[in-house]
Write a protein that holds these residues in place. Sequence first.
Motif, PDB file in Angstrom:
ATOM      1  N   ARG A 119       0.849  -1.190   0.000  1.00 19.77           N
ATOM      2  CA  ARG A 119       0.000   0.000   0.000  1.00 19.77           C
ATOM      3  C   ARG A 119       0.881   1.235   0.000  1.00 19.77           C
ATOM      4  NH1 ARG A 119      -3.797  -1.208   5.084  1.00 19.77           N
ATOM      5  NH2 ARG A 119      -1.934  -0.357   5.997  1.00 19.77           N
ATOM      6  N   MET A 120       0.402   2.274  -0.657  1.00 19.64           N
ATOM      7  CA  MET A 120       1.081   3.562  -0.618  1.00 19.64           C
ATOM      8  C   MET A 120       0.326   4.437   0.383  1.00 19.64           C
ATOM      9  SD  MET A 120       3.675   3.485  -2.670  1.00 19.64           S
ATOM     10  CE  MET A 120       4.159   5.027  -3.409  1.00 19.64           C
ATOM     11  N   VAL A 121       1.075   5.069   1.310  1.00 21.33           N
ATOM     12  CA  VAL A 121       0.481   5.880   2.360  1.00 21.33           C
ATOM     13  C   VAL A 121       1.047   7.287   2.277  1.00 21.33           C
ATOM     14  CG1 VAL A 121       0.231   6.119   4.867  1.00 21.33           C
ATOM     15  CG2 VAL A 121       0.199   3.845   3.824  1.00 21.33           C
ATOM     16  N   GLU A 122       0.148   8.280   2.366  1.00 24.89           N
ATOM     17  CA  GLU A 122       0.583   9.677   2.306  1.00 24.89           C
ATOM     18  C   GLU A 122       1.364  10.031   3.564  1.00 24.89           C
ATOM     19  OE1 GLU A 122      -1.076  14.130   1.277  1.00 24.89           O
ATOM     20  OE2 GLU A 122      -2.505  12.578   1.852  1.00 24.89           O
ATOM     21  N   GLN A 123       2.475  10.730   3.364  1.00 22.19           N
ATOM     22  CA  GLN A 123       3.334  11.196   4.449  1.00 22.19           C
ATOM     23  C   GLN A 123       3.010  12.659   4.756  1.00 22.19           C
ATOM     24  OE1 GLN A 123       5.516   8.780   5.817  1.00 22.19           O
ATOM     25  NE2 GLN A 123       4.219   7.587   4.435  1.00 22.19           N
ATOM     26  N   PRO A 124       3.434  13.169   5.903  1.00 22.42           N
ATOM     27  CA  PRO A 124       3.144  14.568   6.266  1.00 22.42           C
ATOM     28  C   PRO A 124       3.641  15.590   5.235  1.00 22.42           C
ATOM     29  CG  PRO A 124       3.943  13.381   8.175  1.00 22.42           C
ATOM     30  CD  PRO A 124       4.086  12.443   6.997  1.00 22.42           C
ATOM     31  N   ASP A 125       4.722  15.264   4.508  1.00 23.02           N
ATOM     32  CA  ASP A 125       5.251  16.211   3.520  1.00 23.02           C
ATOM     33  C   ASP A 125       4.542  16.133   2.164  1.00 23.02           C
ATOM     34  OD1 ASP A 125       6.203  13.831   2.482  1.00 23.02           O
ATOM     35  OD2 ASP A 125       8.316  14.438   2.490  1.00 23.02           O
ATOM     36  N   GLY A 126       3.506  15.289   2.057  1.00 23.30           N
ATOM     37  CA  GLY A 126       2.769  15.159   0.805  1.00 23.30           C
ATOM     38  C   GLY A 126       3.275  14.049  -0.092  1.00 23.30           C
ATOM     39  N   SER A 130       5.660   3.306   0.647  1.00 20.16           N
ATOM     40  CA  SER A 130       5.041   1.995   0.744  1.00 20.16           C
ATOM     41  C   SER A 130       4.882   1.578   2.196  1.00 20.16           C
ATOM     42  CB  SER A 130       5.875   0.957  -0.012  1.00 20.16           C
ATOM     43  OG  SER A 130       7.206   0.953   0.443  1.00 20.16           O
ATOM     44  N   GLU A 131       3.833   0.804   2.416  1.00 17.46           N
ATOM     45  CA  GLU A 131       3.535   0.279   3.740  1.00 17.46           C
ATOM     46  C   GLU A 131       2.883  -1.085   3.537  1.00 17.46           C
ATOM     47  OE1 GLU A 131      -0.032   1.509   6.342  1.00 17.46           O
ATOM     48  OE2 GLU A 131       1.636   2.772   7.010  1.00 17.46           O
ATOM     49  N   SER A 132       3.052  -1.940   4.505  1.00 15.83           N
ATOM     50  CA  SER A 132       2.429  -3.269   4.457  1.00 15.83           C
ATOM     51  C   SER A 132       2.781  -4.027   3.179  1.00 15.83           C
ATOM     52  CB  SER A 132       0.911  -3.170   4.603  1.00 15.83           C
ATOM     53  OG  SER A 132       0.570  -2.551   5.803  1.00 15.83           O
ATOM     54  N   VAL A 133       4.038  -3.963   2.768  1.00 16.61           N
ATOM     55  CA  VAL A 133       4.481  -4.718   1.595  1.00 16.61           C
ATOM     56  C   VAL A 133       4.570  -6.185   1.993  1.00 16.61           C
ATOM     57  CG1 VAL A 133       6.338  -5.064  -0.076  1.00 16.61           C
ATOM     58  CG2 VAL A 133       5.721  -2.751   0.634  1.00 16.61           C
ATOM     59  N   VAL A 134       3.850  -7.030   1.259  1.00 14.34           N
ATOM     60  CA  VAL A 134       3.784  -8.448   1.621  1.00 14.34           C
ATOM     61  C   VAL A 134       4.552  -9.351   0.659  1.00 14.34           C
ATOM     62  CG1 VAL A 134       1.639  -8.253   2.916  1.00 14.34           C
ATOM     63  CG2 VAL A 134       1.555  -8.692   0.460  1.00 14.34           C
ATOM     64  N   LYS A 135       4.758  -8.895  -0.575  1.00 14.31           N
ATOM     65  CA  LYS A 135       5.506  -9.683  -1.559  1.00 14.31           C
ATOM     66  C   LYS A 135       6.229  -8.742  -2.502  1.00 14.31           C
ATOM     67  CE  LYS A 135       3.144 -14.005  -1.818  1.00 14.31           C
ATOM     68  NZ  LYS A 135       3.917 -15.152  -2.071  1.00 14.31           N
TER      69      LYS A 135
END
Length: 162
Positions: A119-126, A130-135
């Motif tokens: 999943r791609m998650v927005e960071q505070p800087d805009g 990636s997050e929760s990379v499973v494979k």
Amino acid sequence: MSRSFPAIAALLALIPAAGHASEARGKSTPPAAKGCVEVSGTALTGMAGGPAYSAAELKCGTKLSLVLQRQTGRNGNLPAWSTIDEVAIVKPSPRHELLQPSYCSSSLFPQDMVFALGRMVEQPDGSYRSESVVKAWRVDIKRERLAAIPVDGLLCALDPAD
């Protein structure tokens, strides 16, 4: 709205890569199996003087797969492609997506093109990370295959300017 924004931003950022890949593959080339639809695609850098390669995410009913293709000739003005490797993709949640090599890198395989399921998650800087990379898979052009790799040392990122 903020939950769907990262997915929309990531998809919009992929449009030039996907559009370029569709153009490279030629619209007359059917997907690998009957009833399959191409979800996304990207042209890949091959070895100098060698054949051209591409990768595509295909949806066949409820099944998803990542296919590696090699240009095997021409069909008039359009390139003809053959599938040379395929891996099944199982998303642990609807928010997981196939992250493209133009945004992903692996410290274990720094020279290789890498696909990841996460999943791609927005960071505070805009930006997005990636997050929760499973494979993850790297494109092994020499062996013409998609090789599973560890997700340790893998990062997919999209800067605000991209």
